[in-house]
Design a protein around this motif. Sequence first.
Motif, PDB file in Angstrom:
ATOM      1  N   CYS A 170       0.851  -1.191   0.000  1.00  0.00           N
ATOM      2  CA  CYS A 170       0.000   0.000   0.000  1.00  0.00           C
ATOM      3  C   CYS A 170       0.890   1.244   0.000  1.00  0.00           C
ATOM      4  CB  CYS A 170      -0.848  -0.024   1.277  1.00  0.00           C
ATOM      5  SG  CYS A 170      -1.621   1.542   1.681  1.00  0.00           S
ATOM      6  N   PRO A 171       0.877   2.037  -1.090  1.00  0.00           N
ATOM      7  CA  PRO A 171       1.811   3.169  -1.195  1.00  0.00           C
ATOM      8  C   PRO A 171       1.295   4.453  -0.530  1.00  0.00           C
ATOM      9  CG  PRO A 171       0.628   2.929  -3.246  1.00  0.00           C
ATOM     10  CD  PRO A 171       0.093   1.857  -2.325  1.00  0.00           C
ATOM     11  N   HIS A 172       0.474   4.333   0.495  1.00  0.00           N
ATOM     12  CA  HIS A 172      -0.145   5.487   1.160  1.00  0.00           C
ATOM     13  C   HIS A 172       0.158   5.472   2.657  1.00  0.00           C
ATOM     14  CE1 HIS A 172      -2.326   5.772  -2.610  1.00  0.00           C
ATOM     15  NE2 HIS A 172      -2.713   4.520  -2.459  1.00  0.00           N
ATOM     16  N   THR A 173       0.228   6.649   3.279  1.00  0.00           N
ATOM     17  CA  THR A 173       0.580   6.713   4.700  1.00  0.00           C
ATOM     18  C   THR A 173      -0.633   6.964   5.604  1.00  0.00           C
ATOM     19  OG1 THR A 173       1.100   9.069   4.558  1.00  0.00           O
ATOM     20  CG2 THR A 173       2.916   7.531   4.188  1.00  0.00           C
ATOM     21  N   ILE A 193      -1.292  -0.951  11.650  1.00  0.00           N
ATOM     22  CA  ILE A 193      -1.811  -2.024  10.789  1.00  0.00           C
ATOM     23  C   ILE A 193      -0.753  -2.478   9.781  1.00  0.00           C
ATOM     24  CG2 ILE A 193      -3.520  -2.493   8.951  1.00  0.00           C
ATOM     25  CD1 ILE A 193      -4.668  -2.632  11.832  1.00  0.00           C
ATOM     26  N   GLY A 194       0.031  -1.537   9.259  1.00  0.00           N
ATOM     27  CA  GLY A 194       1.098  -1.891   8.326  1.00  0.00           C
ATOM     28  C   GLY A 194       0.712  -1.685   6.883  1.00  0.00           C
ATOM     29  N   ALA A 195       1.720  -1.450   6.040  1.00  0.00           N
ATOM     30  CA  ALA A 195       1.495  -1.110   4.636  1.00  0.00           C
ATOM     31  C   ALA A 195       1.866  -2.242   3.694  1.00  0.00           C
ATOM     32  CB  ALA A 195       2.308   0.126   4.277  1.00  0.00           C
ATOM     33  N   SER A 196       2.342  -3.352   4.231  1.00  0.00           N
ATOM     34  CA  SER A 196       2.905  -4.403   3.391  1.00  0.00           C
ATOM     35  C   SER A 196       2.539  -5.776   3.953  1.00  0.00           C
ATOM     36  CB  SER A 196       4.430  -4.195   3.398  1.00  0.00           C
ATOM     37  OG  SER A 196       5.091  -5.221   2.749  1.00  0.00           O
ATOM     38  N   LEU A 197       2.105  -6.670   3.063  1.00  0.00           N
ATOM     39  CA  LEU A 197       1.806  -8.056   3.452  1.00  0.00           C
ATOM     40  C   LEU A 197       2.650  -8.995   2.615  1.00  0.00           C
ATOM     41  CD1 LEU A 197      -2.122  -8.099   3.457  1.00  0.00           C
ATOM     42  CD2 LEU A 197      -0.624  -8.060   5.472  1.00  0.00           C
ATOM     43  N   THR A 198       3.185 -10.038   3.214  1.00  0.00           N
ATOM     44  CA  THR A 198       3.889 -11.063   2.446  1.00  0.00           C
ATOM     45  C   THR A 198       3.063 -12.341   2.478  1.00  0.00           C
ATOM     46  OG1 THR A 198       5.963 -10.062   3.153  1.00  0.00           O
ATOM     47  CG2 THR A 198       6.103 -12.192   2.075  1.00  0.00           C
ATOM     48  N   LEU A 199       2.833 -12.884   1.297  1.00  0.00           N
ATOM     49  CA  LEU A 199       2.004 -14.082   1.157  1.00  0.00           C
ATOM     50  C   LEU A 199       2.808 -15.216   0.528  1.00  0.00           C
ATOM     51  CD1 LEU A 199      -1.175 -12.390  -0.419  1.00  0.00           C
ATOM     52  CD2 LEU A 199      -0.776 -12.898   2.011  1.00  0.00           C
ATOM     53  N   ILE A 200       2.466 -16.432   0.904  1.00  0.00           N
ATOM     54  CA  ILE A 200       3.030 -17.629   0.282  1.00  0.00           C
ATOM     55  C   ILE A 200       2.165 -17.980  -0.930  1.00  0.00           C
ATOM     56  CG2 ILE A 200       3.461 -20.102   0.592  1.00  0.00           C
ATOM     57  CD1 ILE A 200       3.919 -19.493   3.608  1.00  0.00           C
ATOM     58  N   ILE A 201       2.828 -18.257  -2.064  1.00  0.00           N
ATOM     59  CA  ILE A 201       2.097 -18.651  -3.279  1.00  0.00           C
ATOM     60  C   ILE A 201       2.319 -20.135  -3.523  1.00  0.00           C
ATOM     61  CG2 ILE A 201       1.771 -18.215  -5.755  1.00  0.00           C
ATOM     62  CD1 ILE A 201       1.189 -15.828  -3.813  1.00  0.00           C
ATOM     63  N   ASP A 202       1.243 -20.863  -3.687  1.00  0.00           N
ATOM     64  CA  ASP A 202       1.314 -22.291  -3.954  1.00  0.00           C
ATOM     65  C   ASP A 202       0.246 -22.629  -4.997  1.00  0.00           C
ATOM     66  OD1 ASP A 202       2.571 -24.806  -3.191  1.00  0.00           O
ATOM     67  OD2 ASP A 202       0.577 -25.364  -2.451  1.00  0.00           O
ATOM     68  N   LEU A 213      -8.116 -10.611   2.397  1.00  0.00           N
ATOM     69  CA  LEU A 213      -7.182  -9.480   2.421  1.00  0.00           C
ATOM     70  C   LEU A 213      -7.991  -8.197   2.348  1.00  0.00           C
ATOM     71  CD1 LEU A 213      -4.721 -10.928  -0.243  1.00  0.00           C
ATOM     72  CD2 LEU A 213      -4.590 -11.185   2.237  1.00  0.00           C
ATOM     73  N   TYR A 214      -7.674  -7.256   3.229  1.00  0.00           N
ATOM     74  CA  TYR A 214      -8.450  -6.018   3.280  1.00  0.00           C
ATOM     75  C   TYR A 214      -7.564  -4.777   3.105  1.00  0.00           C
ATOM     76  CZ  TYR A 214     -12.453  -8.652   4.912  1.00  0.00           C
ATOM     77  OH  TYR A 214     -13.487  -9.541   4.994  1.00  0.00           O
ATOM     78  N   PHE A 215      -8.078  -3.838   2.313  1.00  0.00           N
ATOM     79  CA  PHE A 215      -7.514  -2.498   2.255  1.00  0.00           C
ATOM     80  C   PHE A 215      -8.229  -1.674   3.318  1.00  0.00           C
ATOM     81  CE2 PHE A 215      -7.307   1.884   0.919  1.00  0.00           C
ATOM     82  CZ  PHE A 215      -5.996   2.011   0.487  1.00  0.00           C
ATOM     83  N   CYS A 216      -7.452  -1.050   4.206  1.00  0.00           N
ATOM     84  CA  CYS A 216      -8.027  -0.259   5.298  1.00  0.00           C
ATOM     85  C   CYS A 216      -7.838   1.228   5.006  1.00  0.00           C
ATOM     86  CB  CYS A 216      -7.340  -0.585   6.619  1.00  0.00           C
ATOM     87  SG  CYS A 216      -7.397  -2.323   7.071  1.00  0.00           S
ATOM     88  N   GLU A 217      -8.917   1.896   4.676  1.00  0.00           N
ATOM     89  CA  GLU A 217      -8.901   3.346   4.462  1.00  0.00           C
ATOM     90  C   GLU A 217      -9.094   4.033   5.814  1.00  0.00           C
ATOM     91  OE1 GLU A 217      -8.225   6.468   3.447  1.00  0.00           O
ATOM     92  OE2 GLU A 217      -8.910   5.860   1.432  1.00  0.00           O
ATOM     93  N   PHE A 218      -8.180   4.949   6.142  1.00  0.00           N
ATOM     94  CA  PHE A 218      -8.290   5.664   7.412  1.00  0.00           C
ATOM     95  C   PHE A 218      -8.499   7.168   7.217  1.00  0.00           C
ATOM     96  CE2 PHE A 218      -5.324   2.057   8.737  1.00  0.00           C
ATOM     97  CZ  PHE A 218      -6.330   1.330   9.349  1.00  0.00           C
ATOM     98  N   VAL A 260      -2.964  -0.216  -4.991  1.00  0.00           N
ATOM     99  CA  VAL A 260      -2.306  -1.331  -4.317  1.00  0.00           C
ATOM    100  C   VAL A 260      -1.394  -2.004  -5.340  1.00  0.00           C
ATOM    101  CG1 VAL A 260      -2.658  -3.597  -3.221  1.00  0.00           C
ATOM    102  CG2 VAL A 260      -4.168  -1.685  -2.651  1.00  0.00           C
ATOM    103  N   MET A 261      -0.167  -2.311  -4.930  1.00  0.00           N
ATOM    104  CA  MET A 261       0.780  -3.005  -5.806  1.00  0.00           C
ATOM    105  C   MET A 261       0.933  -4.465  -5.358  1.00  0.00           C
ATOM    106  SD  MET A 261       1.905   0.345  -5.495  1.00  0.00           S
ATOM    107  CE  MET A 261       2.656   1.611  -6.529  1.00  0.00           C
TER     108      MET A 261
END
Lengths: 134, 134, 134
Positions: free
Chosen positions: C42-45, C93-102, C114-119, C127-128
Amino acid sequence: MSVTEIFDVRTTTRIETIDITSLVRSAIRKSGIDGGLACVFCPHTTAGLTIQENSDPKVKTDLAEHLGKVVPHDGGYVSTEANSDAHIKSSLIGASLTLIIDAGKPVLGTWQALYFCEFDGPRSRRVMVKVIAG
Amino acid sequence: MSVTEIFDVRTTTRIETIDITSLVRSAIRKSGIDGGLACVFCPHTTAGLTIQENSDPKVKTDLAEHLGKVVPHDGGYVSTEANSDAHIKSSLIGASLTLIIDAGKPVLGTWQALYFCEFDGPRSRRVMVKVIAG
Amino acid sequence: MSVTEIFDVRTTTRIETIDITSLVRSAIRKSGIDGGLACVFCPHTTAGLTIQENSDPKVKTDLAEHLGKVVPHDGGYVSTEANSDAHIKSSLIGASLTLIIDAGKPVLGTWQALYFCEFDGPRSRRVMVKVIAG
């Protein structure tokens, strides 16, 4: 194979928020990797890493001060080390950031900077950066 | 190609903080990967993963108890499942950790251990570990 | 080489929690990568990313409302931008999530989305997603 870059962060007060964006950028550039992922890691349990605004310096003041209200220094903790607040803040903020690398640079929003959050300084701290191609 | 390792964590009380460092180290060793990144992932929404001190056991007590003050079990929530506190703590602590792998081991500070945080036990839980070389 | 996928998220109120699971799944599928890691960024603060329950919609209401109690909109902040609460929530909450791909898909628990949290909306957000094989 890429190696892990390590850089030093010297903190000067108990609570401090230090912009490490240029140090992380430099570590990523040094890796020579154009596209992939980077992990920025804090090997300490009374500090953390966060992404925050790079423009208004009052934002980092508000972050540090409000965290101090949510997790007060003197919070009636059972540990006698007098830094339980720092440990708790470290778990809330986190010790690890994952960044996307594109064109040899971390993908960051216009207002984003990377910060080292000292919660129990002053201390000599370290930050690790590992970049992998993909 | 590396595979995802899965291990079981059995929790015995509602709130519990379990050291999973040796399980994660073993999953990383099993991957045979010398250098890269690892993702440690918690597939549950009422639990989380954190990095904290491995020495003074009172630190994890303080973390669990203070989280219970910031996010009380009975916080006047609208959900009737009686575990909204556990969901909120899960989002604050996080469900995913990224680690740097060097010489076949996770790069951790002297005082760091990896913890599974149970917020709504007792339950049978799982943790996934994926290592990629780079 | 995989590229970074970018998708738009349009928020409609100040505080909003938007399910982006299908958008992330689609970005991962588009990468053609079967196994590896993904970074969702998430490229937003004044926003963040979290993993939470996909079933009871009251859980996301409780998360948003309780965060608003822990970090109130009017918290006596020094910044005059009137959105310090949003910045602080973003760091928690954090701006970055790491996921396992299988098998070309993110490894998620039965109840995880997975949720985008607008504050600090309403805003146009991005979202990238970057996937690397391994």
